[in-house]
Design an enzyme around this catalytic site. Structure first.
Site, PDB file in Angstrom:
ATOM      1  N   ASP A 190      -6.851   3.869  12.547  1.00 41.85           N
ATOM      2  CA  ASP A 190      -5.519   4.465  12.390  1.00 41.85           C
ATOM      3  C   ASP A 190      -5.549   5.806  11.660  1.00 41.85           C
ATOM      4  O   ASP A 190      -4.838   6.738  12.001  1.00 41.85           O
ATOM      5  CB  ASP A 190      -4.579   3.475  11.690  1.00 41.85           C
ATOM      6  N   SER A 242      -4.234  -9.278   8.136  1.00 37.58           N
ATOM      7  CA  SER A 242      -3.571  -7.977   8.210  1.00 37.58           C
ATOM      8  C   SER A 242      -2.977  -7.853   9.615  1.00 37.58           C
ATOM      9  O   SER A 242      -3.693  -7.924  10.614  1.00 37.58           O
ATOM     10  CB  SER A 242      -4.609  -6.887   7.934  1.00 37.58           C
ATOM     11  N   ASP A 254       0.823  -1.224   0.000  1.00 38.06           N
ATOM     12  CA  ASP A 254       0.000   0.000   0.000  1.00 38.06           C
ATOM     13  C   ASP A 254       0.853   1.269   0.000  1.00 38.06           C
ATOM     14  O   ASP A 254       0.679   2.145  -0.847  1.00 38.06           O
ATOM     15  CB  ASP A 254      -0.922   0.038   1.229  1.00 38.06           C
ATOM     16  N   ARG A 271       0.580   4.967  16.991  1.00 36.44           N
ATOM     17  CA  ARG A 271       0.230   5.884  15.915  1.00 36.44           C
ATOM     18  C   ARG A 271       0.566   7.350  16.212  1.00 36.44           C
ATOM     19  O   ARG A 271       1.129   8.036  15.363  1.00 36.44           O
ATOM     20  CB  ARG A 271      -1.249   5.725  15.529  1.00 36.44           C
TER      21      ARG A 271
END
Ligand code: ARG
Length: 411
Positions: free
Chosen positions: A130, A181, A21, A101
C-alpha cells in the site's frame, strides 16, 4: 530591518481510517513535523461510522476532518475498467485493495491542493504494497507534495504505540484487538496476520464475515442473470442497476452461497510472500460472467491476445502503477475490445461455486449452422483436409529433418 516573510503554511493531509495507527499519526505528525493535520476518510464501500470517524480526528487534534464518499467513482473509474480487463493477480486475487489505493491517493491529493497543504501522509507500513501504491500515485499526480509515512518512520512497537496513544489522550479501543488485519471495500475484503501467518493452518471461520461457509450454504442453487453493455454489468435479473448497488447486491447474494473465498500465498511487491485470505463474492461472479460473455462475443485472435495483456495489466495494478503510461495504453486496448461485449449471462450459484450456465448476445459469434452436428450444417468438412495440409506443413518439415539427421548419425 528586514521584514520577516509570513511563514509558509505547514498543512498536511492524512489519509485517515479512524483506526489506531492513523489516529496516533495525527498527533505524531503535529509533534514531529510541526504541521496542522487535515484528516480525510475516503469511503470506498467499507461499512463504518463515518460521522464518528470524522469527529474522532477532530477530537485528537486535526484542524479539519472530512469524509468523502467515493463509492461511485471507485466503481465507475476503477472497478469496471479492471473488470473489463478481467484483472486478477496471480490468478486468484481480484485486486480490491490495489484498486482502491490510487483513488484514495487521488482524493486526498486533490483536497491537499484545495486546502493549500504541502504534505501528504498515509498510514501504511514499510512492509506492504500500500505504501508503494500511495506514493507512486502521489508522485505521479502531485509531484510537488512532500510525502510522510508516519507508521514507517516512527519505529514504535505496538506496545509503545498504545503507550503513546494513552499519554496523548488518543482513544485506544477497549475491546480485545482482533489478531487479523483487514482491509475492506466494495470489491472485496482481505485478511492477513495473526493465525493466518501459518500457511499450513486452515483459516478459522472467524476470519470470514461476507460469506457463508460453503458447506452451510443453501442446499438449493440460486440463479442470477447478469446483463452487460460494452463489458460493463448493467442489470441483475433484468433490473437495471447502478454499479455500486449491483456490486453490493451481488456481494450479498453470492456471499450467502459461500462464493468468493480465496486462501493464497501471494507475492508482494517488496519481495515478501504473504498469506492472504480474501472474500470477494461479487468480483468472483462478475469476473466469471464477464469472461464467459467474452467467450461468446470476442473474435478468437483478439480474445487470445487480450488474455496475454490481462496478466500484465493485473500486475501493473498490483504494483501501484494505475497512473502509468502502460496501464493507460493497455486500458485503451481493453476498452476498445469491449465494444461487442453486450448481452446476458446466466450464473448458477451453489455452495461455494459459481458457473455460467447460459449466455446470449446480439453480438454473438456463435453460429449454430457452423457448430452443429445435426441437420443444417453449413461447415465444409472437405475444406479441412487442405487446411490441415498447409497448417501442419512447418511442423512436418521440421520433424522430417530431425528424422533424417538421426538416420544419418545412426542413432
Ligand atoms: N495483499 C493485498 C494487497 O496487497 C491486501 C492488502 C491489504 N492491505 C492492508 N492494509 N491490510 O493488495
Amino acid at each position: 530591518m528586514k521584514k520577516s516573510r509570513p511563514k509558509r503554511s505547514r498543512k498536511a493531509v492524512l489519509a485517515y481510517s479512524g483506526g489506531l495507527d492513523t489516529s496516533v499519526a495525527i498527533r505524531w505528525m503535529q509533534q514531529n513535523y510541526g504541521c496542522d493535520v487535515i484528516a480525510v476518510a475516503v469511503d470506498v464501500g467499507e461499512e463504518g461510522d463515518y460521522a464518528g470517524i470524522r469527529r474522532k480526528a477532530l477530537k485528537i487534534g486535526a484542524v479539519k476532518s472530512v469524509v468523502v464518499d467515493a463509492k461511485k467513482e471507485f466503481a465507475r473509474d476503477f472497478i469496471l475498467p479492471a473488470l473489463k480487463a478481467n484483472a486478477i493477480y496471480e490468478g486468484r486475487y481480484p485486486l480490491a485493495t490495489a484498486l482502491a489505493r490510487p483513488l484514495i491517493a487521488k482524493v486526498t491529493g486533490d483536497i491537499a491542493l484545495k486546502e493549500g497543504a504541502h504534505m501528504l501522509a498515509h498510514g501504511a507500513t514499510g512492509k506492504g504494497n500500500d505504501q508503494v501504491r500511495f506514493e507512486i500515485t502521489w508522485g505521479a499526480l502531485f509531484p510537488k507534495m512532500k510525502i510522510i509515512a508516519p507508521i514507517r518512520e516512527w519505529g514504535m512497537t505496538r506496545e509503545q504505540e498504545i503507550e503513546y496513544a494513552k499519554k496523548n489522550g488518543i482513544p485506544v479501543p477497549v475491546t480485545k484487538r482482533s489478531p487479523y488485519s483487514f482491509d475492506v471495500n466494495l470489491w472485496g475484503k482481505s485478511a492477513e496476520a495473526g493465525p493466518l501467518e501459518d500457511p499450513w493452518a486452515e483459516p478459522l471461520e472467524e476470519v470470514y464475515d461476507w460469506t457463508t461457509a460453503p458447506e452451510k450454504a443453501p442446499a438449493k442453487p440460486a440463479y442470477v442473470e447478469i446483463g452487460f453493455e460494452q463489458g460493463e454489468p448493467v442489470s441483475l435479473d433484468g433490473r437495471k442497476m447502478e454499479p455500486v448497488k449491483l456490486i453490493s447486491n451481488l456481494n450479498a447474494l453470492a456471499g450467502e452461497h459461500g462464493i468468493g473465498r480465496v486462501d493464497m500465498i501471494e507475492n508482494r511487491l517488496v519481495g515478501i510472500k504473504s498469506r492472504e485470505v480474501y472474500e470477494c463474492p461479487a468480483a468472483t461472479v462478475l469476473l466469471s460472467a464477464h469472461r464467459d460473455l467474452e467467450g461468446l462475443c470476442l473474435e478468437r485472435e483478439l480474445a487470445h491476445h487480450k488474455t496475454l495483456l490481462e496478466s500484465k495489466y493485473s500486475e501493473l495494478v498490483y504494483y501501484g502503477l494505475w497512473y502509468s503510461p502502460l496501464r493507460e495504453a493497455l486500458q485503451a486496448f481493453i476498452d476498445d475490445s469491449q465494444k461487442r461485449i453486450s448481452g446476458k449471462v446466466r450464473m448458477k450459484l451453489f455452495r461455494g461455486n459459481c458457473a455460467a450456465v447460459g449466455r446470449q448476445s446480439p453480438n454473438s459469434l456463435y453460429r449454430l449452422d457452423l457448430a452443429t452436428y445435426d441437420v443444417g450444417d453449413r461447415f465444409d468438412q472437405q475444406a479441412a483436409k487442405g487446411f490441415i495440409e498447409l497448417f501442419g506443413m512447418s511442423a512436418r518439415v521440421a520433424a522430417a529433418s530431425e528424422q533424417s539427421k538421426r538416420r544419418k548419425s545412426g542413432k
